[in-house]
Design an enzyme around this catalytic site. Structure first.
Site, PDB file in Angstrom:
ATOM      1  N   ASN A   1       0.880  -1.168   0.000  1.00 30.23           N
ATOM      2  CA  ASN A   1       0.000   0.000   0.000  1.00 30.23           C
ATOM      3  C   ASN A   1       0.916   1.217   0.000  1.00 30.23           C
ATOM      4  OD1 ASN A   1      -1.801   2.045   0.455  1.00 30.23           O
ATOM      5  ND2 ASN A   1      -2.367   1.403   2.532  1.00 30.23           N
ATOM      6  N   TRP A   2       1.058   1.789  -1.184  1.00 32.95           N
ATOM      7  CA  TRP A   2       2.004   2.908  -1.313  1.00 32.95           C
ATOM      8  C   TRP A   2       1.466   4.189  -0.686  1.00 32.95           C
ATOM      9  CZ3 TRP A   2       4.241   2.865  -7.039  1.00 32.95           C
ATOM     10  CH2 TRP A   2       4.938   1.673  -7.240  1.00 32.95           C
ATOM     11  N   LYS A   3       0.174   4.225  -0.393  1.00 32.38           N
ATOM     12  CA  LYS A   3      -0.467   5.435   0.140  1.00 32.38           C
ATOM     13  C   LYS A   3      -0.172   6.618  -0.798  1.00 32.38           C
ATOM     14  CE  LYS A   3      -0.271   3.299   4.626  1.00 32.38           C
ATOM     15  NZ  LYS A   3      -0.253   3.416   6.077  1.00 32.38           N
TER      16      LYS A   3
ATOM     17  N   HIS B   1      -9.674   1.603   4.305  1.00 29.17           N
ATOM     18  CA  HIS B   1      -8.440   1.727   5.078  1.00 29.17           C
ATOM     19  C   HIS B   1      -8.672   2.671   6.258  1.00 29.17           C
ATOM     20  CE1 HIS B   1      -4.355   2.792   6.202  1.00 29.17           C
ATOM     21  NE2 HIS B   1      -3.995   1.662   5.628  1.00 29.17           N
TER      22      HIS B   1
ATOM     23  N   GLU C   1      -7.032   4.997   7.395  1.00 27.03           N
ATOM     24  CA  GLU C   1      -6.762   6.417   7.094  1.00 27.03           C
ATOM     25  C   GLU C   1      -7.958   7.044   6.392  1.00 27.03           C
ATOM     26  OE1 GLU C   1      -2.993   5.739   5.179  1.00 27.03           O
ATOM     27  OE2 GLU C   1      -2.170   5.143   7.126  1.00 27.03           O
TER      28      GLU C   1
ATOM     29  N   GLU D   1      -6.066  -4.832  10.248  1.00 29.14           N
ATOM     30  CA  GLU D   1      -5.032  -3.834  10.530  1.00 29.14           C
ATOM     31  C   GLU D   1      -5.359  -3.107  11.831  1.00 29.14           C
ATOM     32  OE1 GLU D   1      -2.813  -2.599   6.750  1.00 29.14           O
ATOM     33  OE2 GLU D   1      -4.548  -1.288   6.908  1.00 29.14           O
TER      34      GLU D   1
ATOM     35  N   GLY E   1       1.972   2.261  10.686  1.00 25.63           N
ATOM     36  CA  GLY E   1       2.951   3.337  10.551  1.00 25.63           C
ATOM     37  C   GLY E   1       3.629   3.712  11.851  1.00 25.63           C
TER      38      GLY E   1
ATOM     39  N   SER F   1       2.818  -2.199  10.226  1.00 28.40           N
ATOM     40  CA  SER F   1       4.268  -2.302  10.471  1.00 28.40           C
ATOM     41  C   SER F   1       4.839  -3.678  10.133  1.00 28.40           C
ATOM     42  CB  SER F   1       4.609  -1.920  11.918  1.00 28.40           C
ATOM     43  OG  SER F   1       4.215  -0.573  12.176  1.00 28.40           O
TER      44      SER F   1
ATOM     45  N   GLY G   1       2.572  -1.178   4.280  1.00 30.23           N
ATOM     46  CA  GLY G   1       2.676   0.238   3.950  1.00 30.23           C
ATOM     47  C   GLY G   1       4.129   0.652   3.758  1.00 30.23           C
ATOM     48  N   GLY G   2       4.707   1.218   4.787  1.00 33.08           N
ATOM     49  CA  GLY G   2       6.062   1.781   4.712  1.00 33.08           C
ATOM     50  C   GLY G   2       7.078   0.852   4.052  1.00 33.08           C
TER      51      GLY G   2
HETATM   52  P1  PGA Z   1       2.401   0.233   7.617  1.00 38.23           P
HETATM   53  O1  PGA Z   1       0.983   0.477   6.907  1.00 38.23           O
HETATM   54  O2  PGA Z   1       2.925  -1.060   7.089  1.00 38.23           O
HETATM   55  O3  PGA Z   1       3.241   1.417   7.216  1.00 38.23           O
HETATM   56  O4  PGA Z   1       2.143   0.181   9.086  1.00 38.23           O
HETATM   57  C1  PGA Z   1       0.104  -0.580   6.671  1.00 38.23           C
HETATM   58  C2  PGA Z   1      -1.158  -0.040   6.063  1.00 38.23           C
HETATM   59  O5  PGA Z   1      -1.588   1.046   6.459  1.00 38.23           O
HETATM   60  O6  PGA Z   1      -1.767  -0.675   5.181  1.00 38.23           O
END
Ligand code: PGA
Length: 251
Positions: free
Chosen positions: A9-11, A94, A96, A166, A172, A212, A233-234
Site C-alpha cells: 500500500n504505497w499510500k 483503510h 486512514e 489492521e 505506521g 508495520s 505500507g512503509g
Molecule cells: P504500515 O501500513 O505497514 O506502514 O504500518 C500498513 C497499512 O496502512 O496498510
C-alpha cells in the site's frame, strides 16, 4: 490451503517516474514468489506501473473506489474506470480513509459492492483503535466491521474477497501486533465468517495482517495458521524490503 497474498500500500507516495523505478527493481526480486503480489498505487501511477509490471507476477491495485458508476462526484474514481486501467485489486475502508475522510461502515459496504460487481477484488480493511483494544472491544468491532462490509454479497462472492486485519495502533507506528495477537483476531474474523457463510466459505477467504509488517517480522507472522499475507505500507516503498517480505519463505 489458501494462497498467501502480499499487497503493498504505497499510500500517497511515488510519482510516475519513482513508481517506474520501484517496480523495475521489484520485478526480478519477486519473480519467484510463492504468493500473489500486488501493489496498490496512487491513480496517477496506474499506467506506468501497469507498463512496468506487464507480463510479470506483479498485479495492479488501487487504494479506493467510488460506489457509483459515474456522475457528479468530484475527485472520485469508479470501479469501471479502475478496471479500464488494468486495476485488479482495490483497498477499501483503510483506517486512514475512515479517520481522515469520513469513511463509514456503510460506505465501505457500498464501495465493496461496486468493486465486486465490476470484477475487482476488494481488500477490505478492518481493525481496532488502541482504546478499543484496551477496553476489550476488539473482537466485537472487527466482527461487525467485517460482516457489515460484506452485506449484500452472495456467499460465492464473499469467497473471493480479501480482508486485511489492521490494528490502527500498529499502522505506521513500528508497533506490530504480536504474532499471537494477530493470529487470534484473524481467527475471530474467520469464525464470524463461518457463522454467517459456513465453514467452506470461511476457510476460503484470505485474511491479511497489516500494521508495520516488514522483513524482520514477516516470518513470524506468516508462520501463524490464520494469517494469509500482509498489507504492507512503509516497507512496500523500499524494493529490497518489500521483496524480502514477499519472499518470506526463503531462508
Ligand atoms: P504500515 O501500513 O505497514 O506502514 O504500518 C500498513 C497499512 O496502512 O496498510
Amino acid at each position: 490451503m489458501r494462497r498467501a497474498i502480499m499487497a503493498g500500500n504505497w499510500k500517497m507516495n511515488k510519482d510516475p517516474a519513482e513508481a517506474a523505478e520501484l517496480v523495475k527493481a521489484l520485478v526480478p526480486a519477486v519473480k519467484d514468489a510463492r504468493c500473489d503480489v500486488v501493489v496498490c498505487v496512487p491513480a496517477v501511477d496506474f499506467f506506468t506501473v501497469r507498463a512496468a509490471a506487464e507480463g510479470t507476477n506483479i498485479k495492479l491495485g488501487a487504494q479506493n473506489v467510488h460506489y457509483e458508476a459515474s456522475g457528479a462526484y468530484t475527485g472520485e474514481l469508479s470501479a469501471g474506470m479502475l478496471k479500464a486501467c488494468g486495476v485488479e485489486y482495490v483497498i477499501i475502508g483503510h483506517s486512514e480513509r475512515r479517520q481522515y475522510f469520513g469513511e463509514t461502515d456503510k460506505t465501505v459496504n457500498l464501495r465493496t459492492l461496486s468493486a465486486v460487481a465490476a470484477g475487482l477484488t476488494p481488500i477490505i480493511c478492518v481493525g481496532e483503535m488502541k482504546e478499543e483494544r484496551i477496553s476489550g472491544y476488539t473482537n466485537a468491532l472487527v466482527e461487525y466491521q467485517t460482516l457489515i462490509a460484506l452485506n449484500g454479497l452472495t456467499a460465492q462472492q464473499v469467497q473471493n474477497v480479501i480482508i486485511a486485519y489492521e490494528p490502527v495502533w500498529a499502522i505506521g507506528t513500528g508497533l506490530v501486533a504480536s504474532d499471537g495477537e494477530a493470529n487470534e483476531t484473524i481467527g475471530v474474523i474467520r469464525e464470524a465468517l463461518q457463522r454467517k457463510y459456513g465453514k467452506d466459505i470461511s476457510q476460503a477467504v484470505r485474511i491479511q495482517y497489516g500494521g508495520s509488517m516488514n522483513a524482520g517480522n514477516v516470518k513470524g507472522l506468516m508462520a501463524q495458521p490464520e494469517i494469509d499475507g500482509g498489507l504492507v505500507g512503509g516497507a512496500s516503498l523500499k524494493p529490497a524490503e518489500f521483496s524480502a517480505v514477499v519472499m518470506y519463505h526463503q531462508p
